[in-house]
Design a protein around this motif. Sequence first.
Motif, short mmCIF file in Angstrom:
data_model
loop_
_atom_site.label_atom_id
_atom_site.label_comp_id
_atom_site.label_asym_id
_atom_site.label_seq_id
_atom_site.Cartn_x
_atom_site.Cartn_y
_atom_site.Cartn_z
N UNK A 21 0.87 -1.18 0.00
CA UNK A 21 0.00 0.00 0.00
C UNK A 21 0.91 1.23 0.00
N UNK A 22 1.00 1.90 -1.13
CA UNK A 22 1.93 3.01 -1.26
C UNK A 22 1.26 4.36 -1.09
N UNK A 23 2.00 5.29 -0.48
CA UNK A 23 1.52 6.66 -0.31
C UNK A 23 2.60 7.62 -0.77
N UNK A 24 2.23 8.59 -1.59
CA UNK A 24 3.17 9.61 -2.03
C UNK A 24 2.48 10.97 -1.96
N UNK A 25 3.25 12.02 -1.71
CA UNK A 25 2.68 13.36 -1.55
C UNK A 25 2.40 14.04 -2.89
N UNK A 49 0.96 12.35 3.18
CA UNK A 49 2.16 13.09 3.58
C UNK A 49 2.71 12.48 4.87
N UNK A 50 3.86 11.82 4.77
CA UNK A 50 4.42 11.14 5.94
C UNK A 50 4.96 12.10 6.98
N UNK A 51 5.12 13.37 6.63
CA UNK A 51 5.65 14.33 7.60
C UNK A 51 4.58 14.84 8.56
N UNK A 52 3.31 14.59 8.21
CA UNK A 52 2.22 15.08 9.06
C UNK A 52 1.10 14.07 9.29
N UNK A 195 9.64 8.09 -1.28
CA UNK A 195 9.33 9.44 -1.70
C UNK A 195 8.25 9.94 -0.79
N UNK A 196 7.56 9.02 -0.19
CA UNK A 196 6.64 9.25 0.91
C UNK A 196 6.50 7.90 1.59
#
Length: 221
Positions: A21-25, A49-52, A195-196
């Motif tokens: 399961x991929x997440x990218x901003x 967004x992995x930063x928030x 990348x995220x």
Amino acid sequence: MVWTQRFITDIRQQVPRFRYHGIDVVAHVVEANKAKFARDPLTEIHIGDMTSDPIPEGFDMILSRDALQHLTFKQIHGALRRFAESDAAWTVIGHYPTTTTNRNLDTAGTNHFDINLQAPPFNLKPDEILVENKQVHQATDHAKHLAVFKKGSLMANTDWASMELKIFGRVVTTAPVSIKVPVEVGAMQVAVDSGAVPALQNRRSQQAVGGGGGGGRGAVS
């Protein structure tokens, strides 16, 4: 997400039902990868967004291989906090221990640097460091490593106040966040990013990889 397809192919040789399961901003990156994996029912790509954003719960491992070096120090701090607050049994992060000084980018995504997680302002204390294949990064002549953190150690062994004073000029974290115990012990589930935050999960225990975080680490290395 250049290496994602090979990563999925390799890991499924050991765990055939491994779910990614991929997440990218970046929206267009998400759409391109959705198209690439459209015929793969075990792979999902979403925007995030992995930063928030909180890391999804119930995963054995977070793998952040090629993301932090494209971010500002403030964003890296946010990502590290999200990783530390997650219930993942393992966190594995791309790391360049030969870098002497980390470089704070003016704007995320416009450049990159070889991040040393053990150097200021982060000063992290990995439980283990794995060496990646040197052929992957011949262009920079720096062998990438993977810094491995056991569940709870990233939160407990990091001097967050010192890091925040260097990055923000003040302490921004008021209290440590409690770590939840994973519900499915032994199930191979991995949260990853390129990348995220991409994520891998398999809701059935897989003896071929030993189950749990140990299997995840072996598959990635």
